[in-house]
Design a protein around this motif. Structure first.
Motif, PDB file in Angstrom:
ATOM      1  N   PHE A  44      18.615  26.151  29.001  1.00  0.00           N
ATOM      2  CA  PHE A  44      17.439  27.008  28.827  1.00  0.00           C
ATOM      3  C   PHE A  44      17.788  28.488  28.899  1.00  0.00           C
ATOM      4  CE2 PHE A  44      16.273  23.009  30.850  1.00  0.00           C
ATOM      5  CZ  PHE A  44      15.467  22.487  29.861  1.00  0.00           C
ATOM      6  N   ASN A  45      19.071  28.728  29.030  1.00  0.00           N
ATOM      7  CA  ASN A  45      19.488  30.099  29.299  1.00  0.00           C
ATOM      8  C   ASN A  45      20.738  30.405  28.477  1.00  0.00           C
ATOM      9  OD1 ASN A  45      19.874  32.561  30.470  1.00  0.00           O
ATOM     10  ND2 ASN A  45      20.824  31.743  32.339  1.00  0.00           N
ATOM     11  N   CYS A  46      20.734  29.955  27.228  1.00  0.00           N
ATOM     12  CA  CYS A  46      21.914  30.153  26.390  1.00  0.00           C
ATOM     13  C   CYS A  46      21.545  30.961  25.155  1.00  0.00           C
ATOM     14  CB  CYS A  46      22.520  28.810  25.988  1.00  0.00           C
ATOM     15  SG  CYS A  46      23.989  29.022  24.983  1.00  0.00           S
ATOM     16  N   ASP A  47      21.802  32.274  25.218  1.00  0.00           N
ATOM     17  CA  ASP A  47      21.549  33.131  24.056  1.00  0.00           C
ATOM     18  C   ASP A  47      22.812  33.203  23.204  1.00  0.00           C
ATOM     19  OD1 ASP A  47      23.185  34.588  25.668  1.00  0.00           O
ATOM     20  OD2 ASP A  47      21.738  36.186  26.077  1.00  0.00           O
ATOM     21  N   GLU A  48      22.768  34.060  22.178  1.00  0.00           N
ATOM     22  CA  GLU A  48      23.935  34.152  21.298  1.00  0.00           C
ATOM     23  C   GLU A  48      25.156  34.678  22.038  1.00  0.00           C
ATOM     24  OE1 GLU A  48      22.373  36.433  18.032  1.00  0.00           O
ATOM     25  OE2 GLU A  48      21.723  34.623  16.962  1.00  0.00           O
ATOM     26  N   ALA A  49      24.930  35.565  22.991  1.00  0.00           N
ATOM     27  CA  ALA A  49      26.068  36.093  23.755  1.00  0.00           C
ATOM     28  C   ALA A  49      26.762  34.957  24.517  1.00  0.00           C
ATOM     29  CB  ALA A  49      25.594  37.180  24.718  1.00  0.00           C
ATOM     30  N   ALA A  50      25.959  34.073  25.091  1.00  0.00           N
ATOM     31  CA  ALA A  50      26.544  32.951  25.835  1.00  0.00           C
ATOM     32  C   ALA A  50      27.240  31.979  24.882  1.00  0.00           C
ATOM     33  CB  ALA A  50      25.461  32.233  26.638  1.00  0.00           C
ATOM     34  N   ALA A  51      26.634  31.767  23.724  1.00  0.00           N
ATOM     35  CA  ALA A  51      27.260  30.867  22.751  1.00  0.00           C
ATOM     36  C   ALA A  51      28.590  31.469  22.264  1.00  0.00           C
ATOM     37  CB  ALA A  51      26.319  30.631  21.570  1.00  0.00           C
ATOM     38  N   TYR A  52      28.597  32.798  22.094  1.00  0.00           N
ATOM     39  CA  TYR A  52      29.866  33.455  21.740  1.00  0.00           C
ATOM     40  C   TYR A  52      30.896  33.202  22.832  1.00  0.00           C
ATOM     41  CZ  TYR A  52      33.446  36.970  22.094  1.00  0.00           C
ATOM     42  OH  TYR A  52      34.654  37.566  22.280  1.00  0.00           O
ATOM     43  N   ALA A  53      30.478  33.431  24.067  1.00  0.00           N
ATOM     44  CA  ALA A  53      31.410  33.279  25.186  1.00  0.00           C
ATOM     45  C   ALA A  53      31.971  31.857  25.248  1.00  0.00           C
ATOM     46  CB  ALA A  53      30.715  33.652  26.495  1.00  0.00           C
ATOM     47  N   GLY A  54      31.092  30.877  25.075  1.00  0.00           N
ATOM     48  CA  GLY A  54      31.539  29.486  25.119  1.00  0.00           C
ATOM     49  C   GLY A  54      32.531  29.186  24.009  1.00  0.00           C
ATOM     50  N   THR A  55      32.239  29.690  22.825  1.00  0.00           N
ATOM     51  CA  THR A  55      33.133  29.478  21.682  1.00  0.00           C
ATOM     52  C   THR A  55      34.473  30.170  21.915  1.00  0.00           C
ATOM     53  OG1 THR A  55      31.150  29.502  20.300  1.00  0.00           O
ATOM     54  CG2 THR A  55      33.274  29.635  19.165  1.00  0.00           C
ATOM     55  N   ALA A  56      34.395  31.426  22.368  1.00  0.00           N
ATOM     56  CA  ALA A  56      35.618  32.195  22.603  1.00  0.00           C
ATOM     57  C   ALA A  56      36.483  31.503  23.656  1.00  0.00           C
ATOM     58  CB  ALA A  56      35.269  33.622  23.030  1.00  0.00           C
ATOM     59  N   LEU A  57      35.853  31.028  24.717  1.00  0.00           N
ATOM     60  CA  LEU A  57      36.628  30.388  25.784  1.00  0.00           C
ATOM     61  C   LEU A  57      37.249  29.075  25.307  1.00  0.00           C
ATOM     62  CD1 LEU A  57      34.230  31.241  28.735  1.00  0.00           C
ATOM     63  CD2 LEU A  57      36.582  32.077  28.453  1.00  0.00           C
ATOM     64  N   ALA A  58      36.529  28.344  24.468  1.00  0.00           N
ATOM     65  CA  ALA A  58      37.092  27.103  23.926  1.00  0.00           C
ATOM     66  C   ALA A  58      38.336  27.410  23.091  1.00  0.00           C
ATOM     67  CB  ALA A  58      36.040  26.371  23.090  1.00  0.00           C
ATOM     68  N   PHE A  59      38.235  28.442  22.274  1.00  0.00           N
ATOM     69  CA  PHE A  59      39.404  28.795  21.449  1.00  0.00           C
ATOM     70  C   PHE A  59      40.499  29.439  22.278  1.00  0.00           C
ATOM     71  CE2 PHE A  59      36.703  27.788  17.909  1.00  0.00           C
ATOM     72  CZ  PHE A  59      37.606  27.328  16.964  1.00  0.00           C
ATOM     73  N   ARG A  60      40.098  30.165  23.287  1.00  0.00           N
ATOM     74  CA  ARG A  60      41.098  30.769  24.155  1.00  0.00           C
ATOM     75  C   ARG A  60      41.967  29.693  24.780  1.00  0.00           C
ATOM     76  NH1 ARG A  60      39.984  34.033  29.712  1.00  0.00           N
ATOM     77  NH2 ARG A  60      39.738  31.938  30.539  1.00  0.00           N
ATOM     78  N   ASP A  61      41.334  28.617  25.207  1.00  0.00           N
ATOM     79  CA  ASP A  61      42.112  27.514  25.803  1.00  0.00           C
ATOM     80  C   ASP A  61      43.187  27.038  24.833  1.00  0.00           C
ATOM     81  OD1 ASP A  61      40.558  27.691  28.017  1.00  0.00           O
ATOM     82  OD2 ASP A  61      39.352  25.894  27.608  1.00  0.00           O
ATOM     83  N   ARG A  62      42.792  26.926  23.580  1.00  0.00           N
ATOM     84  CA  ARG A  62      43.759  26.499  22.549  1.00  0.00           C
ATOM     85  C   ARG A  62      44.911  27.496  22.441  1.00  0.00           C
ATOM     86  NH1 ARG A  62      42.991  22.313  18.609  1.00  0.00           N
ATOM     87  NH2 ARG A  62      44.834  23.434  17.874  1.00  0.00           N
ATOM     88  N   LEU A  63      44.549  28.774  22.414  1.00  0.00           N
ATOM     89  CA  LEU A  63      45.598  29.790  22.271  1.00  0.00           C
ATOM     90  C   LEU A  63      46.545  29.761  23.464  1.00  0.00           C
ATOM     91  CD1 LEU A  63      43.859  33.008  20.893  1.00  0.00           C
ATOM     92  CD2 LEU A  63      44.804  31.065  19.657  1.00  0.00           C
ATOM     93  N   VAL A  64      45.982  29.601  24.650  1.00  0.00           N
ATOM     94  CA  VAL A  64      46.808  29.660  25.858  1.00  0.00           C
ATOM     95  C   VAL A  64      47.873  28.577  25.851  1.00  0.00           C
ATOM     96  CG1 VAL A  64      46.776  29.388  28.354  1.00  0.00           C
ATOM     97  CG2 VAL A  64      45.039  30.767  27.247  1.00  0.00           C
TER      98      VAL A  64
END
Ligand code: AZC
Length: 836
Positions: A44-64
């Protein structure tokens, strides 16, 4: 002490080692997990900024995961690495680039759609990493992309500025600077609190005799500031190689605050010390091509060089190799003179700390460094006052004097008859106060010096470094013409064009070998291809028109000719020539009959770029553009025939929207002043043509695309000096058309003329140093040719297609291979090489 999991327990580790998502479901799983747990947000508290963050962190894991493997592989392989020292890395956004390089953008797009988000909206949530001013910083970012994509073992070193380049706001037509605090949420950096270096400032030098009876120097009793490493992964395209960009942050050496001071009631002093230390990496200096000699800037330079060198030397020492192998393991590239202190710093480490003899050390130093020059503008050449260096870095000043004295002895011996040469080439300028000429120190301490385009590399050999060519011979000086990464500047900025090209070339191989673009020439007469190509340009113009409407409130017609000049505002880049040309066009239209107006090619003149906060002339140009736009855009007699807009806060992510939407872009510097330019390459690669002077890389673009496909005008570099001298001696006749423009400005058409008088006077009364009047007629005529050419749309489309097909040379991959071969002597290390 190596802290590794014992042999017998490794199976357990491997079983649980991080997994890499591959499918849409797996991506959603990762993104939602990060949003819920890492960010502590809910459904109930997921705006575009949060969706960006979630996406970025998912890809960051891959990069790491790949980053760790790459670093391990490079350590085992134990081959030569290159370290790119640059005070600026103008990276822009990272997510789109990460998705492309991981190869799962479509998966993420579908996954985000499942969760109710659009990919474009998510991408645009990210703030630019704007740790640079302009061309020099963006070049460094393109180089990192190419180094990783070509599998070179390479690290970038820079500062972790808390504030990047300021955000530009336009208020009543004036530039206002707003701080860019960009670190609120930055998922791409990893603090390495365990990787720190203590950096010394001030203090004094003393001598002692070591156990071997050698005279040694120690530098101590200074102020210590700690450098903390922050690392960012740099993924390559089409490879799992993921290199490292290490940014240093400054903090007080005693941690949060000094408890002894705190306990003795000096709380305020303790906090003040801490803030003083943190100031070093607080802010990027916002000057492009201008040196100001501020102590804090020198502190930044030394802090960053010393931390980086300590790190590099520490890594080398782990290999237990002898010092004579140093330059076989390490290449360091100096991006302009900003990191020149690395030269005396390495000499200090080798002589003072490691006990090498001077000559042995100096041989290593020279073999290690390469220096890239980016400008011949005198006001950009760095000089630091001797008293300032004496105060801040007393041991380094001694070393610089020693380097100079040995160098001058050599020169005197080699050229005994030349009396003046010693004064000319001395690192120390005998002025009041004395100054250290950083470019000379960089030349003397490096084995190769390169310019960034052919003309520029020739110019440095005949102007600023002429004497050094005589001393060292011409082979020390070379050229590496700049380039751009096609991943960001074609595929990411212009996905539709990239896709169209791939459909004709049978895939995306051309993004790894841009010369393959030449195959497009075969389709230049293919009707369907031409139609698609044109439709893509039109769609990109529609997108830009929407952007303009949203941000400037000006409605422009996408069918008009879009004429773009976006880059730092500088007199030498001559945005004033452009806006005077716009005023001329306006006056012409105003004088036309209704019948004549029907024949006019409608245009939209688009400007963008930041002025250094203290650069009044540049700020005046911005103001004039905005005032002219205000008047013209409101003029009913002109309507769609001419619109003028200034786009606020030009940066990398905005360039990705602007560049694909241009028909013609302006690269109109006074000949001999723009070392290369790189946006010229971006525009042509995206199907726009160039109006330009015979300057920098424009010349090589002409060679590649053919002179029938570029609009060149103006005086040549070889004539500029004579023209300036003639202005000075005989004065000059103002171009009559320009005169009329000035009369219009003076009459108050664009508001109080007094506001623009400095700009007009610099031309009329102060010698017109940048030759605006000399080039005006030729500029206007060439703009006329562009109108005619654009009216013949079929011919225009042919020109643009042929130009795109011929841009293969300008990939930064080509540059990096040239540096690797000519300057660094390094080899790629492919992921599969040793199985890691
Ligand atoms: C720029 C040059 O002005 C530009 O012509 C070149 O393309 C770019 O470097 C990359 O090489 N220089 C700078 O941005 N700054 C300085 C100090 O030269």
């Amino acid at each position: 002490v190596e802290a590794s999991v014992p042999e017998g327990q490794r199976a357990a580790w491997k079983k649980h080692s991080a997994r890499e998502f591959k499918t849409k479901e797996e991506f959603e799983n990762e993104a939602v997990r990060h949003i819920e747990t890492t960010l502590a947000r809910s459904l109930f508290n997921c705006d575009e900024a949060a969706a960006y963050a979630g996406t970025a962190l998912a890809f960051r894991d891959r990069l790491v995961i790949e980053w760790n493997k790459t670093q391990q592989r490079q350590t085992f392989a134990d081959q030569k690495r290159v370290y790119y020292l640059s005070l600026e890395f103008l990276m822009g956004r990272a997510l789109d680039n990460a998705m492309l390089n991981v190869g799962l953008k479509d998966v993420a797009k579908d996954g985000l759609a499942d969760l109710g988000f659009r990919m474009e909206d998510i991408i645009s949530q990210e703030r630019d990493a704007a740790l640079g001013n302009g061309g020099l910083g963006r070049l460094a970012a393109c180089f990192l992309d190419s180094l990783a994509s070509l599998n070179y073992p390479a690290w970038g070193y820079a500062l972790r500025y808390r504030y990047g380049i300021f955000k530009q706001e336009i208020v009543d037509g004036y530039q206002v600077e707003v701080p860019d605090y960009w670190l609120d949420f930055n998922p791409w950096e990893f603090p390495r609190h365990d990787v720190t270096v203590d950096i010394n400032f001030y203090g004094s030098v003393s001598q002692y005799v070591d156990d071997d009876g050698k005279q040694r120097s120690v530098w101590d009793n200074g102020e210590i500031v700690t450098a903390v490493a922050y690392d960012a992964p740099i993924p390559g395209y089409g490879t799992t190689t993921t290199n490292n960009l290490r940014l240093w942050s400054s903090k007080a050496s005693h941690g949060e605050f000094d408890f002894t001071k705190f306990n003795s009631g000096e709380y305020e002093q303790s906090v003040a010390d801490q803030q003083r230390a943190e100031t070093i990496s607080a802010v990027l200096y916002p000057n492009d091509s201008l040196e100001r000699g501020k102590e804090l800037r020198l502190k930044q330079q030394y802090f960053w060089c010393a931390a980086s060198l300590f790190d590099i030397v520490r890594r080398f020492k782990k290999s237990k190799k002898p010092w004579k192998d140093f330059a076989n393991q390490v290449a360091i590239q100096l991006n302009d003179t900003h990191p020149t202190l690395a030269i005396p710093e390495l000499q200090r480490i080798l002589v003072d700390l490691e006990g090498l003899g001077w000559d042995e050390a100096w041989t290593i130093v020279q073999a290690t460094f390469g220096y890239t020059n980016h400008t011949v503008l005198p006001e950009a050449l760095e000089k630091w006052s001797v008293p300032l260096i004496q105060h801040l870095l007393p041991r380094h000043l001694q070393i610089i004097y020693e380097i100079n004295s040995r160098f001058l002895q050599y020169v005197e011996k080699t050229f005994p008859k030349e009396k003046d040469i010693l004064g000319r080439v001395s690192i120390i300028e005998e002025s009041q106060p004395k100054m250290v000429r950083m470019a000379y120190l960089a030349v003397i301490g490096s084995h190769k010096v390169n310019g960034v385009a052919e003309l520029h590399s020739d110019l440095i050999k005949t102007t600023i470094f002429k004497d050094f060519v005589k001393i060292y011979g011409p082979d020390k000086f070379t050229n590496v013409t700049n380039g751009i990464t096609p991943r960001r500047w074609l595929h990411q900025a212009n996905p539709k064009l990239s896709e169209l090209i791939a459909s004709k070339l049978g895939g995306y191989d051309y993004l790894r070998d841009l010369t393959l673009l030449h195959k497009l020439e075969a389709f230049v007469d293919d009707k369907e291809f031409r139609k698609d190509f044109q439709a893509i340009k039109y769609a990109n113009k529609v997108r830009l028109a929407q952007y303009i409407l949203e941000h400037n409130g000006v409605k422009v017609n996408p069918a008009a000719l879009f004429d773009v000049q976006v880059k730092r505002i500088h007199e030498y880049k001559r945005q004033q020539l452009n806006i005077f040309g716009v005023i001329h066009r306006y006056l012409q239209i105003k004088a036309m009959s209704a019948e004549e107006k029907k024949k006019v090619q409608p245009r939209v003149s688009i400007f963008g770029g930041k002025a250094a906060p203290g650069y009044w002339m540049a700020k005046t140009v911005i103001h004039l553009v905005n005032q002219v736009g205000k008047v013209i855009n409101a003029d009913k007699e002109v309507g769609d025939l001419l619109k003028v807009v200034f786009l606020e806060d030009y940066n990398v992510s905005k360039a990705e929207i602007i560049v694909p939407g241009s028909d013609i872009s302006e690269h109109i510097s006074t000949a001999g002043t723009e070392a290369s330019g790189t946006s010229n390459m971006k525009f042509v690669l995206n199907g726009g043509l160039v109006i330009g002077t015979c300057d920098g890389a424009n010349i090589e673009i002409t060679r590649e695309v053919g002179e029938e496909n570029i609009f060149l005008f103006g005086n040549l570099a070889e004539d500029v000096e004579d023209l300036r001298e003639a202005h000075h001696k005989q004065g000059f006749e103002l171009d009559p058309l320009l005169k009329r423009v000035f009369e219009t400005i003076r009459s108050g058409t664009f508001g109080d003329a007094g506001q623009f008088s400095a700009l007009v006077d610099s031309i009329v009364d102060h010698g017109d140093y940048y030759l605006v009047s000399d080039d005006f007629k030729s500029y206007i005529d060439t703009q006329g040719l562009i109108d005619q050419s654009y009216a013949k749309q079929e011919e225009w489309v042919t020109k643009t297609i042929l130009s795109v097909a011929r841009m293969g040379f300008f990939s930064s991959d080509r540059c990096i291979d040239e540096y690797a071969e000519m300057i660094w002597n390094i080899e790629p290390l492919k992921p599969e090489a040793n199985g890691a």
